[in-house]
Design an enzyme around this catalytic site. Structure first.
Site, PDB file in Angstrom:
ATOM      1  N   ASP A  75      13.301   1.649   7.684  1.00 48.10           N
ATOM      2  CA  ASP A  75      12.984   2.974   8.254  1.00 48.10           C
ATOM      3  C   ASP A  75      12.313   2.947   9.643  1.00 48.10           C
ATOM      4  OD1 ASP A  75      13.904   3.668   5.745  1.00 48.10           O
ATOM      5  OD2 ASP A  75      12.111   4.758   5.129  1.00 48.10           O
ATOM      6  N   LYS A 112      19.017   6.628   2.399  1.00 53.35           N
ATOM      7  CA  LYS A 112      18.355   7.003   1.140  1.00 53.35           C
ATOM      8  C   LYS A 112      17.633   8.317   1.325  1.00 53.35           C
ATOM      9  CE  LYS A 112      14.396   4.260   2.490  1.00 53.35           C
ATOM     10  NZ  LYS A 112      13.433   5.354   2.670  1.00 53.35           N
ATOM     11  N   CYS A 115       7.504   3.212   1.936  1.00 60.87           N
ATOM     12  CA  CYS A 115       8.851   2.665   1.739  1.00 60.87           C
ATOM     13  C   CYS A 115       8.890   1.145   1.688  1.00 60.87           C
ATOM     14  CB  CYS A 115       9.800   3.234   2.782  1.00 60.87           C
ATOM     15  SG  CYS A 115      10.108   4.997   2.486  1.00 60.87           S
TER      16      CYS A 115
HETATM   17  C1  VGL Z   1       8.552   7.291   4.185  1.00 60.67           C
HETATM   18  C2  VGL Z   1       7.312   9.089   3.551  1.00 60.67           C
HETATM   19  C3  VGL Z   1       8.434   9.862   3.409  1.00 60.67           C
HETATM   20  C4  VGL Z   1       8.572   5.867   4.634  1.00 60.67           C
HETATM   21  C5  VGL Z   1       9.699   8.040   4.049  1.00 60.67           C
HETATM   22  O1  VGL Z   1       9.554   5.449   5.282  1.00 60.67           O
HETATM   23  O2  VGL Z   1       7.594   5.131   4.329  1.00 60.67           O
HETATM   24  N1  VGL Z   1       7.355   7.827   3.913  1.00 60.67           N
HETATM   25  N2  VGL Z   1       9.636   9.330   3.662  1.00 60.67           N
END
Ligand code: VGL
Ligand code: ZN
Length: 201
Positions: free
Chosen positions: A12, A110, A155
């Site tokens: 991410d 995702k 994540c």
């Molecule tokens: C994430 C919160 C919401 C992350 C993704 O990548 O850690 N955190 N969506």
């Protein structure tokens, strides 16, 4: 070069998780050069991308009267409500512009189901619905993972713990991760990862 049974999984590294983004992780952009360099060591490089439809159930804006970072109960358990982030097709959902994407063999998206959040690269937050990453890795004979990216306590943490439970050898390179750290979530995540047998490097 690492052997063919190893993969680098980059979690991410997207604009919304970097300074100026909708869910900015402090220092999120600082890890990009180190991650770019590490890609050259791995024969398998996988990127994950948080990828939510507008109005996603993890967004506080989808729940009347609720504010970002409040907790709520979902059918699958407790869920943090987030600011709107990583909406499909937006600049915020794109990878950081300096992140190398050409070396990636696979991009796994995702969080695209409207009613379930997905922190982990392996399972959505119901801990049941698979993303397909496990099958991909096993089909390639990969059993050992190095994880980096954003955010350490969400994540990266969920991905690392799931991977360890699935029997992969897992190392999280903490200097190439940054945390959100909501009320002690980083310390809890580090304990949880260690407890699951994840190596913190
Ligand atoms: C994430 C919160 C919401 C992350 C993704 O990548 O850690 N955190 N969506
Ligand atoms: Zn998200």
């Amino acid at each position: 070069m690492r052997p063919a049974n190893e993969a680098l999984v980059i979690i991410d590294v997207q604009n919304d998780f970097c300074p100026g983004g909708a869910l900015a992780v402090p220092g999120g952009d600082e890890i990009v050069p180190g991650i770019n360099a590490l890609m050259d060591d791995f024969a398998a490089v996988i990127l994950t991308q948080d990828w939510h439809p507008a109005g996603h159930s993890s967004f506080a804006s989808s729940h009347a009267g609720r504010a970002p970072y409040d907790m709520t109960e979902m059918p699958y358990g407790p869920q943090v409500l987030w600011p709107d982030h990583c909406v499909i097709g937006t600049r915020g959902a794109a990878f950081h512009p300096d992140l190398r994407t050409d070396p990636a063999d696979l991009v796994i998206r995702k969080g695209f189901r409207p009613t379930i959040d997905s922190y982990s690269a392996f399972f959505e937050n119901d801990h049941e619905t698979p993303t397909g990453l496990e099958g991909y890795l096993r089909a390639r004979g990969i059993d050992t993972l190095t994880l980096v990216g954003l955010a350490t306590d969400f994540c990266v943490n969920y991905s690392a713990v799931d991977a360890a439970r699935l029997g992969f050898g897992v190392t999280v390179v903490e200097r190439l991760c940054r945390a959100i750290d909501l009320s002690g979530s980083l310390a809890a995540a580090r304990d949880g990862m260690r407890g699951a047998g994840v190596r913190l490097a």
